[in-house]
Design an enzyme around this catalytic site. Structure first.
Site, mmCIF file in Angstrom:
data_model
loop_
_atom_site.group_PDB
_atom_site.id
_atom_site.type_symbol
_atom_site.label_atom_id
_atom_site.label_comp_id
_atom_site.label_asym_id
_atom_site.label_seq_id
_atom_site.Cartn_x
_atom_site.Cartn_y
_atom_site.Cartn_z
ATOM 1 N N GLU A 1 7.130 23.555 78.101
ATOM 2 C CA GLU A 1 6.075 24.474 78.538
ATOM 3 C C GLU A 1 5.803 24.337 80.046
ATOM 4 O O GLU A 1 4.673 24.155 80.493
ATOM 5 C CB GLU A 1 4.783 24.277 77.733
ATOM 6 C CG GLU A 1 4.879 24.774 76.309
ATOM 7 C CD GLU A 1 3.528 24.956 75.633
ATOM 8 O OE1 GLU A 1 2.510 25.128 76.334
ATOM 9 O OE2 GLU A 1 3.505 24.915 74.389
ATOM 10 N N ASP B 1 9.474 18.887 72.103
ATOM 11 C CA ASP B 1 8.410 19.257 71.181
ATOM 12 C C ASP B 1 9.112 19.995 70.041
ATOM 13 O O ASP B 1 9.469 21.163 70.169
ATOM 14 C CB ASP B 1 7.394 20.158 71.886
ATOM 15 C CG ASP B 1 6.314 20.661 70.939
ATOM 16 O OD1 ASP B 1 6.378 20.365 69.736
ATOM 17 O OD2 ASP B 1 5.406 21.378 71.405
ATOM 18 N N ASN C 1 7.867 20.617 67.094
ATOM 19 C CA ASN C 1 6.917 21.298 66.218
ATOM 20 C C ASN C 1 7.188 20.956 64.751
ATOM 21 O O ASN C 1 7.075 21.805 63.863
ATOM 22 C CB ASN C 1 6.966 22.820 66.437
ATOM 23 C CG ASN C 1 6.046 23.256 67.561
ATOM 24 O OD1 ASN C 1 4.885 22.864 67.614
ATOM 25 N ND2 ASN C 1 6.572 24.051 68.481
#
Length: 595
Positions: free
Chosen positions: A333, A480, A482
């Site tokens: 991100e 990440d 998730n």
């Protein structure tokens, strides 16, 4: 400089200064040298293959910037300078004599170029005429010409300054070496901000106090309320170019006090020593997500609005990352502007180089940094997972299986999820290489089936890259994901296989179920930081979503940097907060090569 050339050069200079005739006396020689030492500078940028050159100089308090053809004759440039001055003088005289008798026309200003004591002929083309070390005469003004001098093409200070947090300027130099550049930091004296203090009362020398000469400056509490100034001189060895001065837009403000990462830095005061290396994986929360109304009112309503601002959070991110003294950093991100304007210049100052992969149709992506004193980048092999699935033959079997469910296939192909792959080499042990993978998988809570397909593509691609580019090198897989420790993705990575009956295959309902046995291209991987209670902690959710996976046959875990305590994480209810810049927590560990 030889003695003969010195006298030849001074003789030419004295022709330019009729009020300073050449004399054989020592005093006259000294005066001439001092006179030459006070020359202004004209900077010329001229590169082979480019049709234009630029000539920059300061005249009568105004900066002049000329763009001319390289194959144009010198005489045209000199005439242009002379005519421009005459025209400006004519306008000034016309304005001054509106109520007086008209004056006679001004004499043309003498403009000449000299090199080695001789006047350069006007029929010489620009690319050959403007040599480094030549001298430009414009009337009474004399300029030392610097051709392709070290020059800052970018020089900027951050918009937000906090006491206790590193100020990292964005600097890019052409024809120079950033490591050679001279930097001087100044802080504004308190008197300079007083309303009664004017430039007539306080001299520039008294208005600023030097506070540092390093690439990065960390303001103290004594700097609060003061602006900062940076004077930077570009250099390339002994060559130097025109200096730049930058003044911060705002004053230094008070910092937030204790941050969640301060206690973690106690474990990372020094870099890891060979054969160990320190790795960080961190979702830093993209600004495009932090600034939405959904984020402010639903996801993070507990976070003070100013603490969601990009400039504020970047202060915290840069201090946190710098304090880990890491060798490899994988970030998710990352806004494109944040990488270019903030992280790359900041981490460069702390000894790391980085590469960036922008998500398709997105404004954020992945960034991987590596310590340049230990590693060099050999190659990059980034992919968009959905595109690779349909275009690369190595995924044909998986594509055939997922095509059995059109809805799931469509959902998979709509995702812009990327995999960043960087192969790096140890600069001290060149036979040692690493494959660093970095990703941010599909976010939806019911998207376990899509994430399994994404991981299947990622593992197959990584196996292909390693076999083709660097056979046998260790893999470090960060990101990440998730995915919780009970997810299919975690099982696929840690067990090297996922059964067709795993619940994640039907995570989004019967219409998108696509059960299949999926095998990893690697032996079981190890989660280097184990399975923390959470790596993401927001108001409505907390769980472990982030991992650093390694191959235990190649590397061992030497140290896992403890995560912030639950009390630290919840001091301001949840994350992000005034003391933590993201809704995720960085994973940090030291890995040791198996020798």
């Amino acid at each position: 400089m030889t003695e003969d050339f010195m006298f030849k050069y001074l003789a030419a200079a004295c022709r330019l200064f009729p009020r300073y005739p050449l004399s054989p006396s020592p005093g006259s020689l000294n005066r001439s040298c001092r006179r030459l030492g006070r020359m202004e500078t004209a900077v010329v940028r001229c590169l082979p293959g480019e049709p234009k050159l630029t000539i920059c100089f300061r005249l009568a308090g105004s900066q002049k910037h000329m763009l001319r053809d390289q194959d144009e004759e010198l005489g045209k440039v000199l005439s242009r300078i002379s005519n421009s001055i005459t025209k400006s003088q004519g306008k000034a005289k016309k304005k001054k004599s509106r109520e007086q008798q008209p004056s006679e026309a001004s004499e043309p200003t003498v403009v000449k170029l000299f090199y080695g004591g001789d006047e350069v002929p006007e029929n010489v083309v620009n690319s050959d005429a403007w040599k480094d070390g030549s001298t430009l005469q414009i009337g009474d003004a004399i300029y030392a010409v610097q051709r392709n001098a070290p020059t800052f093409v970018t020089a900027e200070l951050p918009g937000s300054l906090l006491a206790g947090f590193p100020v990292c300027p964005k600097l890019e130099v052409e024809f120079g070496n950033l490591q050679d550049c001279e930097l001087m930091w100044f802080k504004e004296n308190a008197d300079n901000s007083c309303p009664e203090a004017t430039s007539d009362i306080i001299s520039q020398r008294r208005a600023w106090t030097e506070v540092g000469r390093e690439r990065v400056y960390v303001p103290s509490n004594h700097d609060i309320g003061c602006r900062l100034k940076l004077r930077c001189i570009p250099r390339d060895g002994q060559r130097s170019g025109p200096a730049k001065e930058l003044v911060s837009v705002g004053a230094v403000e008070a910092g937030p006090g204790m941050c969640t990462f301060d206690n973690r830095h106690v474990y990372t005061l020094k870099e890891a020593a060979w054969p160990a290396m320190r790795v960080v994986s961190y979702n830093i929360l993209a600004d495009i997500y932090a600034q939405t109304e959904l984020s402010k009112t639903v996801l993070y309503p507990y976070c003070a609005p100013y603490a969601l601002q990009l400039d504020y959070r970047q202060n915290l991110v840069k201090k946190e990352l710098a304090g880990y003294n890491a060798d490899v950093i994988c970030l998710q991100e990352v806004d494109k502007g944040v990488f270019v304007d903030s992280l790359r210049p900041a981490l460069d100052a702390f000894g790391l180089d980085g590469v960036f992969r922008l998500k398709d149709r997105q404004h954020e992506g992945l960034a991987t940094f590596y310590r340049r004193s230990k590693f060099r980048l050999l190659s990059c092999h980034d992919i968009v997972l959905s595109e690779a699935l349909t275009s690369d033959p190595i995924h044909s079997t998986l594509l055939e299986k997922v095509s059995a469910n059109a809805r799931l296939k469509e959902k998979m192909l709509q995702r812009s999820t990327s995999l960043q792959v960087s192969v790096i080499q140890d600069v001290n042990e060149p036979h040692r290489k690493l494959c660093i993978a970095n990703t941010h998988l599909y976010w939806h809570p019911k998207g376990g089936n899509v994430r399994l397909l994404q991981m299947g593509v990622a593992l197959q691609h990584l196996s292909h890259v390693i076999s083709e580019v660097a056979p046998g090198v260790p893999l470090i897989f960060c990101g990440d994901f998730n995915s919780s420790p009970s997810s299919g993705v975690f099982e696929l990575l840690s067990m090297a296989a996922i059964a067709d009956v795993h619940a994640d295959w039907s995570s989004s309902g019967a219409e998108e179920t696509c059960s299949m046995e999926l095998l990893s291209s690697f032996p079981p991987l190890l989660s280097a930081c184990n399975q923390p209670a959470y790596t993401n902690y927001v108001g409505g959710f907390h769980g472990c979503l982030d991992y650093i996976f390694i191959q235990p046959q190649h590397m061992q875990v030497e140290q896992v940097i403890p995560l912030p305590s639950h009390q630290e994480v919840t001091t301001y209810q949840a994350l992000p907060s005034v003391a933590h810049p993201s809704d995720h927590i960085a994973l940090v560990c030291d890995l040791r090569w198996n020798l």
